[in-house]
Enzyme design. Sequence first.
Site, PDB file in Angstrom:
ATOM      1  N   ASP A  40       0.798  -1.217   0.344  1.00 25.98           N
ATOM      2  CA  ASP A  40       0.301   0.233  -0.383  1.00 25.98           C
ATOM      3  C   ASP A  40       0.783   1.139   0.218  1.00 25.98           C
ATOM      4  OD1 ASP A  40      -2.834   0.198   2.073  1.00 25.98           O
ATOM      5  OD2 ASP A  40      -2.011   1.691   0.777  1.00 25.98           O
ATOM      6  N   GLU A  52      -7.129   3.843  -5.312  1.00 26.55           N
ATOM      7  CA  GLU A  52      -8.362   4.435  -4.314  1.00 26.55           C
ATOM      8  C   GLU A  52      -8.371   5.351  -4.865  1.00 26.55           C
ATOM      9  OE1 GLU A  52      -8.203   5.104  -0.212  1.00 26.55           O
ATOM     10  OE2 GLU A  52      -9.760   4.442  -0.007  1.00 26.55           O
TER      11      GLU A  52
HETATM   12  O1  TEU Z   1      -9.186   6.359   2.505  1.00 26.30           O
HETATM   13  C1  TEU Z   1      -9.586   7.710   2.136  1.00 26.30           C
HETATM   14  C2  TEU Z   1     -11.437   7.106   2.474  1.00 26.30           C
HETATM   15  O2  TEU Z   1     -11.436   8.001   1.280  1.00 26.30           O
HETATM   16  C3  TEU Z   1     -11.913   7.257   2.619  1.00 26.30           C
HETATM   17  O3  TEU Z   1     -10.839   6.478   4.337  1.00 26.30           O
HETATM   18  C4  TEU Z   1     -12.465   8.079   3.841  1.00 26.30           C
HETATM   19  O4  TEU Z   1     -12.509   9.088   2.838  1.00 26.30           O
HETATM   20  C5  TEU Z   1     -13.106   7.659   4.923  1.00 26.30           C
HETATM   21  O5  TEU Z   1     -12.929   6.544   5.222  1.00 26.30           O
HETATM   22  C6  TEU Z   1     -14.901   8.041   5.219  1.00 26.30           C
HETATM   23  O6  TEU Z   1     -15.909   7.221   5.086  1.00 26.30           O
HETATM   24  C7  TEU Z   1      -7.900   5.412   2.632  1.00 26.30           C
HETATM   25  C8  TEU Z   1      -7.458   4.623   3.811  1.00 26.30           C
HETATM   26  O7  TEU Z   1      -8.149   2.956   2.865  1.00 26.30           O
HETATM   27  C9  TEU Z   1      -8.231   5.261   4.917  1.00 26.30           C
HETATM   28  O8  TEU Z   1      -8.160   3.984   5.649  1.00 26.30           O
HETATM   29  C10 TEU Z   1      -6.873   6.765   5.619  1.00 26.30           C
HETATM   30  O9  TEU Z   1      -7.870   6.739   6.027  1.00 26.30           O
HETATM   31  C11 TEU Z   1      -7.041   6.958   4.331  1.00 26.30           C
HETATM   32  O10 TEU Z   1      -6.921   7.035   2.765  1.00 26.30           O
HETATM   33  C12 TEU Z   1      -6.379   7.902   4.653  1.00 26.30           C
HETATM   34  O11 TEU Z   1      -4.937   7.509   4.378  1.00 26.30           O
END
Ligand code: TEU
Length: 545
Positions: free
Chosen positions: A96, A244
């Site tokens: 990641d 993502e």
């Molecule tokens: O997630 C980004 C993201 O879109 C989600 O965190 C979403 O915004 C949040 O759950 C509210 O719904 C990625 C990672 O998957 C997440 O675990 C991290 O917290 C975030 O980025 C920051 O790195």
Amino acid sequence: MLDISDKVVYQIYPKSFQDTNNDGIGDLPGIISRLPYLKKLGVDYLWLTPIYPSPQNDNGYDVADYTAINPTYGTMADFETLVAKAKALGIGIMLDMVFNHTSTEHEWFQKALAGDKKYQDYYIFKTSEKVPTNWQSKFGNSAWEYLPQLDKWHLHLFHTTQADLNWENPQLREELKDIIRFWKAKGVAGFRFDVINLISKPEVFADDFQGDGRRFYTDGPKVHSYLKELVKDTGIEDMITVGEMSSTTIDHCIKYSNPAEKELSMTFSFHHLKIDYLNNQKFHLQAADLKKLKDLFRQWGEEMQQGHGTNALFWCNHDQPRIVSRLGDDEKHHDISAKMLGTLIHTMRGVPYIYQGEEIGMNNAYFTDIEDYDDIESKNYYEILLKEGKSKEEVLHILRQHSRDNSRTPMQWDESKPYFGFSEVKPWLAIGKKAHGIDVASQVNNPASVFSHYQKLIALRKTEPTISKGIIKFLPAEETDLMVFQREYGDETTLVITNLKYDTSLHYELPTENYQVLIHNYDDLQAQENKVQLRPYESLVVKIK
Ligand code: TEU
Ligand code: CA
């Protein structure tokens, strides 16, 4: 170009997967010890969420050193052993890459704080009398933090200790390419790029009077050129990569994943996982809009196909609630609905992802006290929602539905052992409250289990070209809760008919009575010639002769 059409990715949240040194936290030796299980399931890649040194304010998505291993998880030697042992089983490791921001404990940020101009230009600092813009962090409150020692504000789209990087800076981009090269040399098979569509910030930072600011930095002006440069200069176009994409569009996802663009292999988008958000707000609930779900699957399925894009197909991950509790029925129809939901994802066009525990039908956590929660987002919104005037019970009800901790409870290996075999000591996060009766030990050799259904789905993708390579076409279904699509490859057609609901039996007329059942989530099939009856959560996959 790597052919990933019949591949399946398994996502591991190392912190909650398997503890081997009894500190209550999962670790790399734990993952190594479970490789035989993952081989039996039949997956091709393991995506590990961040395992790097981090203050753990966001459970590792606040990276303090990109080319080292968090000692809590183990050593670099452990990681090299994991890569080698996985490879020997034909399994690749995906890491990641959190390149939108670093932890404020990263040495780059520490040097910036100490006044080093070179490193200040690695981040987004603004000198301003007042908060530079009214943008909101995704974890609530302002997206800017004032640093008195510099008399500057720094941007953080997530937690205050996650400082956004300045991708405009070519030196910073070179640093990130070196990180990719480092892990490539370690033999990783691919990469997941965290919120990679947020990296291109606007020229001018302005207030947003229509929203929280995301429209200014999401799928930003240079995001595609940054990605093309990163992929080209690190030579990863032939590896498996996934981006993502937060709040993105189909057009951008086609550009991100069409092979001709030489950006990524596929994209995660989240529109289908906001059908139970009231007014698109995660912590305001509404009943799941199944009609919208069907429309979104059709739209994203058919339009991405048209543009030669590839969807990462998923329900669950470390940020999402457990799908059997969210869209299935974890009380009366647990296994049937878990199998139905798995069938949908694994028969669509794209690359399916299984999140740890999804393959045995793990449920939401059902925590009853804010002290049970760990997630920074959940704790921030607990305070925000109380300030909005909601009662404690109302807020806890909302967290029980949508907190990210729902997916972060320890993996349930064997109920006969302490803490379900995850650890011999109290885990960092409590075992889910609805864990009873759901464990690997009772399912792994039971042909009727959710695990066995996922095993069959994975195998089907490898043996059935209509599923791995076929075009997808959604068919009209007068019943709102009936989802029907077909996959066509050569002169073969596979039909997937699913009753999304719990309280209705629906009928469907197959085009012929000459069909072969490929997979089904009930023991028996209720059919009269080509007319089939679909009971609650029934999902039938047939090949038309
Ligand atoms: O997630 C980004 C993201 O879109 C989600 O965190 C979403 O915004 C949040 O759950 C509210 O719904 C990625 C990672 O998957 C997440 O675990 C991290 O917290 C975030 O980025 C920051 O790195
Ligand atoms: Ca441990």
